[in-house]
Scaffold this active site. Structure first.
Site, PDB file in Angstrom:
ATOM      1  N   TRP A  10       1.076  -0.805  -0.199  1.00  0.00           N
ATOM      2  CA  TRP A  10      -0.368  -0.171   0.410  1.00  0.00           C
ATOM      3  C   TRP A  10       1.205   1.437   0.253  1.00  0.00           C
ATOM      4  O   TRP A  10       2.051   1.306   0.615  1.00  0.00           O
ATOM      5  CB  TRP A  10      -0.831   0.172   1.105  1.00  0.00           C
ATOM      6  CG  TRP A  10      -0.424   0.366   2.729  1.00  0.00           C
ATOM      7  CD1 TRP A  10      -0.206  -0.837   3.570  1.00  0.00           C
ATOM      8  CD2 TRP A  10       0.288   1.281   3.042  1.00  0.00           C
ATOM      9  NE1 TRP A  10       0.137  -1.253   4.724  1.00  0.00           N
ATOM     10  CE2 TRP A  10       0.922   0.435   4.046  1.00  0.00           C
ATOM     11  CE3 TRP A  10       0.045   2.471   2.963  1.00  0.00           C
ATOM     12  CZ2 TRP A  10       0.712   1.222   5.431  1.00  0.00           C
ATOM     13  CZ3 TRP A  10       0.997   2.722   4.249  1.00  0.00           C
ATOM     14  CH2 TRP A  10       1.408   2.752   5.097  1.00  0.00           C
TER      15      TRP A  10
ATOM     16  N   GLU B 225       8.098   7.641  13.603  1.00  0.00           N
ATOM     17  CA  GLU B 225       7.626   7.829  12.306  1.00  0.00           C
ATOM     18  C   GLU B 225       9.415   8.098  11.459  1.00  0.00           C
ATOM     19  O   GLU B 225       9.719   7.433  11.016  1.00  0.00           O
ATOM     20  CB  GLU B 225       6.916   6.508  12.135  1.00  0.00           C
ATOM     21  CG  GLU B 225       5.775   5.884  12.612  1.00  0.00           C
ATOM     22  CD  GLU B 225       6.357   4.216  12.541  1.00  0.00           C
ATOM     23  OE1 GLU B 225       7.464   4.045  11.703  1.00  0.00           O
ATOM     24  OE2 GLU B 225       6.042   3.449  12.616  1.00  0.00           O
TER      25      GLU B 225
ATOM     26  N   GLU C  12       9.428   1.136   5.783  1.00  0.00           N
ATOM     27  CA  GLU C  12       9.408   2.229   7.058  1.00  0.00           C
ATOM     28  C   GLU C  12       8.843   3.986   7.015  1.00  0.00           C
ATOM     29  O   GLU C  12       7.746   4.297   7.255  1.00  0.00           O
ATOM     30  CB  GLU C  12       9.797   1.921   8.256  1.00  0.00           C
ATOM     31  CG  GLU C  12      10.194   1.286   8.115  1.00  0.00           C
ATOM     32  CD  GLU C  12       9.659   0.683   9.742  1.00  0.00           C
ATOM     33  OE1 GLU C  12       8.873   1.448  10.197  1.00  0.00           O
ATOM     34  OE2 GLU C  12       9.452  -0.480  10.133  1.00  0.00           O
TER      35      GLU C  12
ATOM     36  N   HIS D 224       4.868   4.798   6.648  1.00  0.00           N
ATOM     37  CA  HIS D 224       3.779   4.926   7.836  1.00  0.00           C
ATOM     38  C   HIS D 224       4.570   6.727   8.276  1.00  0.00           C
ATOM     39  O   HIS D 224       3.391   6.788   8.401  1.00  0.00           O
ATOM     40  CB  HIS D 224       5.079   4.098   8.599  1.00  0.00           C
ATOM     41  CG  HIS D 224       5.103   2.495   8.782  1.00  0.00           C
ATOM     42  ND1 HIS D 224       6.112   2.002   9.819  1.00  0.00           N
ATOM     43  CD2 HIS D 224       4.485   1.980   7.965  1.00  0.00           C
ATOM     44  CE1 HIS D 224       5.941   0.627   9.213  1.00  0.00           C
ATOM     45  NE2 HIS D 224       4.757   0.536   7.983  1.00  0.00           N
TER      46      HIS D 224
ATOM     47  N   GLU E 296      10.091  -3.647  17.023  1.00  0.00           N
ATOM     48  CA  GLU E 296       9.214  -3.483  16.084  1.00  0.00           C
ATOM     49  C   GLU E 296       7.735  -4.544  16.554  1.00  0.00           C
ATOM     50  O   GLU E 296       6.658  -3.808  16.204  1.00  0.00           O
ATOM     51  CB  GLU E 296       9.702  -4.478  15.132  1.00  0.00           C
ATOM     52  CG  GLU E 296      11.200  -4.310  13.895  1.00  0.00           C
ATOM     53  CD  GLU E 296      10.016  -3.485  12.842  1.00  0.00           C
ATOM     54  OE1 GLU E 296       9.120  -2.323  12.860  1.00  0.00           O
ATOM     55  OE2 GLU E 296      11.304  -2.650  12.771  1.00  0.00           O
TER      56      GLU E 296
ATOM     57  N   THR F  54       6.628  -0.699  18.365  1.00  0.00           N
ATOM     58  CA  THR F  54       5.619  -0.687  17.500  1.00  0.00           C
ATOM     59  C   THR F  54       4.090  -1.309  16.847  1.00  0.00           C
ATOM     60  O   THR F  54       3.083  -0.627  16.684  1.00  0.00           O
ATOM     61  CB  THR F  54       6.656  -0.055  16.337  1.00  0.00           C
ATOM     62  OG1 THR F  54       6.986  -1.541  15.756  1.00  0.00           O
ATOM     63  CG2 THR F  54       6.957   0.644  17.145  1.00  0.00           C
TER      64      THR F  54
ATOM     65  N   ASP G 190       2.422  -4.151   8.736  1.00  0.00           N
ATOM     66  CA  ASP G 190       3.700  -3.888   8.440  1.00  0.00           C
ATOM     67  C   ASP G 190       5.095  -4.326   9.258  1.00  0.00           C
ATOM     68  O   ASP G 190       5.848  -4.588   9.689  1.00  0.00           O
ATOM     69  CB  ASP G 190       4.071  -2.748   8.508  1.00  0.00           C
ATOM     70  CG  ASP G 190       3.829  -1.768   6.717  1.00  0.00           C
ATOM     71  OD1 ASP G 190       3.436  -3.518   5.805  1.00  0.00           O
ATOM     72  OD2 ASP G 190       3.825  -1.014   6.061  1.00  0.00           O
ATOM     73  N   GLU G 191       4.708  -2.983  11.028  1.00  0.00           N
ATOM     74  CA  GLU G 191       5.317  -3.847  12.079  1.00  0.00           C
ATOM     75  C   GLU G 191       5.293  -5.243  12.308  1.00  0.00           C
ATOM     76  O   GLU G 191       6.840  -5.544  13.380  1.00  0.00           O
ATOM     77  CB  GLU G 191       4.582  -2.420  12.692  1.00  0.00           C
ATOM     78  CG  GLU G 191       4.869  -1.440  13.099  1.00  0.00           C
ATOM     79  CD  GLU G 191       6.001  -0.655  12.358  1.00  0.00           C
ATOM     80  OE1 GLU G 191       6.861  -0.735  12.490  1.00  0.00           O
ATOM     81  OE2 GLU G 191       5.942   1.308  12.409  1.00  0.00           O
TER      82      GLU G 191
ATOM     83  N   HIS H   2       7.808  -7.111  10.504  1.00  0.00           N
ATOM     84  CA  HIS H   2       9.280  -6.587  10.137  1.00  0.00           C
ATOM     85  C   HIS H   2       9.823  -7.199  11.553  1.00  0.00           C
ATOM     86  O   HIS H   2      10.976  -7.899  11.767  1.00  0.00           O
ATOM     87  CB  HIS H   2       9.408  -5.217  10.637  1.00  0.00           C
ATOM     88  CG  HIS H   2       8.945  -4.150   9.551  1.00  0.00           C
ATOM     89  ND1 HIS H   2       8.677  -3.135   9.566  1.00  0.00           N
ATOM     90  CD2 HIS H   2       8.842  -4.694   7.635  1.00  0.00           C
ATOM     91  CE1 HIS H   2       8.834  -2.876   8.134  1.00  0.00           C
ATOM     92  NE2 HIS H   2       9.334  -3.811   7.914  1.00  0.00           N
TER      93      HIS H   2
HETATM   94 FE   LIG Z   1       9.088  -1.107  12.573  1.00  0.00          FE
HETATM   95 FE   LIG Z   2       7.266   1.955  11.541  1.00  0.00          FE
END
Ligand SMILES: [Fe+2]
Ligand SMILES: [Fe+2]
Length: 434
Positions: free
Chosen positions: A131, A174, A212, A215, A265, A268, A297-298, A301
């Site tokens: 995205w 971020e 990242e 974000h 990670e 977050t 996403d976090e 990761h």
């Molecule tokens: Fe992250």
């Molecule tokens: Fe992030």
């Protein structure tokens, strides 16, 4: 040190930190939705303040339980101690150690190139499948742009100041992404030596950074369009923060660095997951989707960084164990711990207290993350350790329960009178911290 944040929740110990399934890479909207509906308890209305205290006696024994500082609150408050030619320089609060990795451990890291190629890179998501911020923002080339902005502002109109403070703090964290890429590129054996290195570690670090980068971009634009926050104050905080850097005490050592990123990670992931759920509770479903997407996403990761440490436990259990123990002894400092807006000398501590009170990121989360990692890496079952390794194993395996014990004891203390303070991010309006 201005604040030692202790543990203030008597809630049942969260058990939701079991290994999370690897997320689907094909449907981000579904990912975000599932995160919003995940079994996390939304603490928006029930989030409690963080108690502060200086020590406690164990209930079952008479030994003194050493207070443990939670890094979500300021372990290193960014006192503006000095200026160099008018430039703000944060205070150094501990001796900075560099290049601590032993030669044999550096060889271990260097032997993992092909493993990283096969096992780490697949955690990245192709750009075409990612995205982008624009997917979730009013389209500026469209005739309906103004209408979409109006709707966005109407949805955001009811977000309370404490929610905004937490979301801004997360966004600023971020936005200090250059610092985190720098941090990864300090690690011996895995750094991107040229800026375009073709090693899997270099590829990973750049692509991770690029993922990242979406974000902060998305949250920044969204918050700008809401008209609810003082963008100039926010932008100054970002500039100060990037200028200050961070000091995670990882010593250029990838063993330490990847323990840190695994923890961070997940932290977050939890924080963005909670801002997603709170946004939903507060009636801004689009913002909930945004925060949920970022949380997803976090989590991906987190899985990647945990995989690296898992591999280290496989090939060098003693080194991995000592690294885990070392980082937990130092305590995991949040990446924005040097946050400053030019006004508030305790900005990070104050922001963290709002995050704690609203249940966005709490002391309990810290213990849960630690426990999650202990389970994920099967730490209790690791064998063949040196005496240092066994000490580290004992330390990390008993730390979460000790944190929770302190938490329970803190709950027994009389409640403090509520405290509020001004935040420049919301035009200096007072926001309750506890
Ligand atoms: Fe992250
Ligand atoms: Fe992030």
């Amino acid at each position: 040190m201005a604040v030692s944040a202790q543990f203030a929740r008597t809630d049942a110990v969260a058990t939701s930190c079991a290994t999370m399934p690897r997320i689907s890479l094909v449907n981000p909207a579904a990912e975000a939705k599932s995160l919003q509906q995940a079994s996390f308890h939304s603490c928006w209305k029930t989030g409690r303040r963080l108690c502060l205290h200086s020590g406690a006696k164990s209930a079952s024994t008479s030994e003194t339980v050493k207070p443990m500082t939670i890094a979500m609150t300021a372990t290193m408050p960014p006192k503006a101690d000095r200026e160099v030619s008018g430039i703000y320089v944060p205070k150094e609060t501990h001796k900075q150690v560099t290049h601590s990795i032993l030669p044999e451990r550096l060889e271990v890291i260097k032997s993992l190139d092909s493993w990283a190629e096969e096992s780490l890179i697949p955690f990245l998501k192709p750009v075409e499948k990612c995205w982008q911020p624009q997917d979730h923002l009013p389209e500026p080339s469209s005739e309906s742009f103004y209408e979409e902005v109006k709707e966005l502002r109407a949805r955001a109109a009811n977000l309370p100041d404490d929610y905004l403070v937490v979301l801004v703090g997360d966004m600023i964290t971020e936005e200090a992404l250059p610092t985190y890429q720098t941090m990864l590129n300090t690690l011996d054996g895995t750094k991107d030596e040229t800026g375009a290195s073709l090693t899997p570690w270099g590829v990973w670090t750049r692509a991770w950074t690029a993922e990242e980068n979406r974000h902060g971009d998305l949250l920044n634009k969204y918050l700008y369009l809401t008209g609810r926050v003082n963008m100039k104050a926010v932008e100054k905080t970002i500039q100060y923060l990037i200028g200050s850097g961070m000091d995670p005490q990882t010593e250029n050592n990838p063993y330490l660095g990847f323990v840190y990123t695994s923890f961070q990670e997940r932290a977050t992931f939890i924080s963005h997951g909670n801002t997603a759920r709170h946004a939903k509770d507060l009636g801004d479903s689009k913002l909930a989707t945004i925060c949920g997407l970022i949380a997803a996403d976090e989590r991906r990761h987190e899985h990647a960084y945990c995989k690296i440490v898992e591999k280290l436990f496989e090939v060098d259990p003693d080194g991995a164990m000592q690294a885990f123990g070392d980082m937990m002894k130092k305590k995991i400092a949040m990446p924005a711990h040097l946050m400053y807006d030019g006004v508030d000398q305790n900005l990070f501590a104050n922001f963290s207290m709002v995050a704690q009170r609203t249940g966005t990121y709490t002391a309990r989360d810290y213990a849960d993350i630690l426990e999650h990692l202990v389970n994920k890496w099967n730490v209790a079952k690791v064998e063949g350790l040196s005496s240092e390794g066994r000490k580290a194993q004992e330390y990390v395996c008993t730390l979460a329960p000790r944190i929770r014990k302190l938490d329970e004891r803190a709950q027994l203390k009389p409640k403090k009178t509520p405290k509020a303070g001004p935040f420049s991010w919301v035009f200096n309006r007072e926001v309750q911290m506890w």
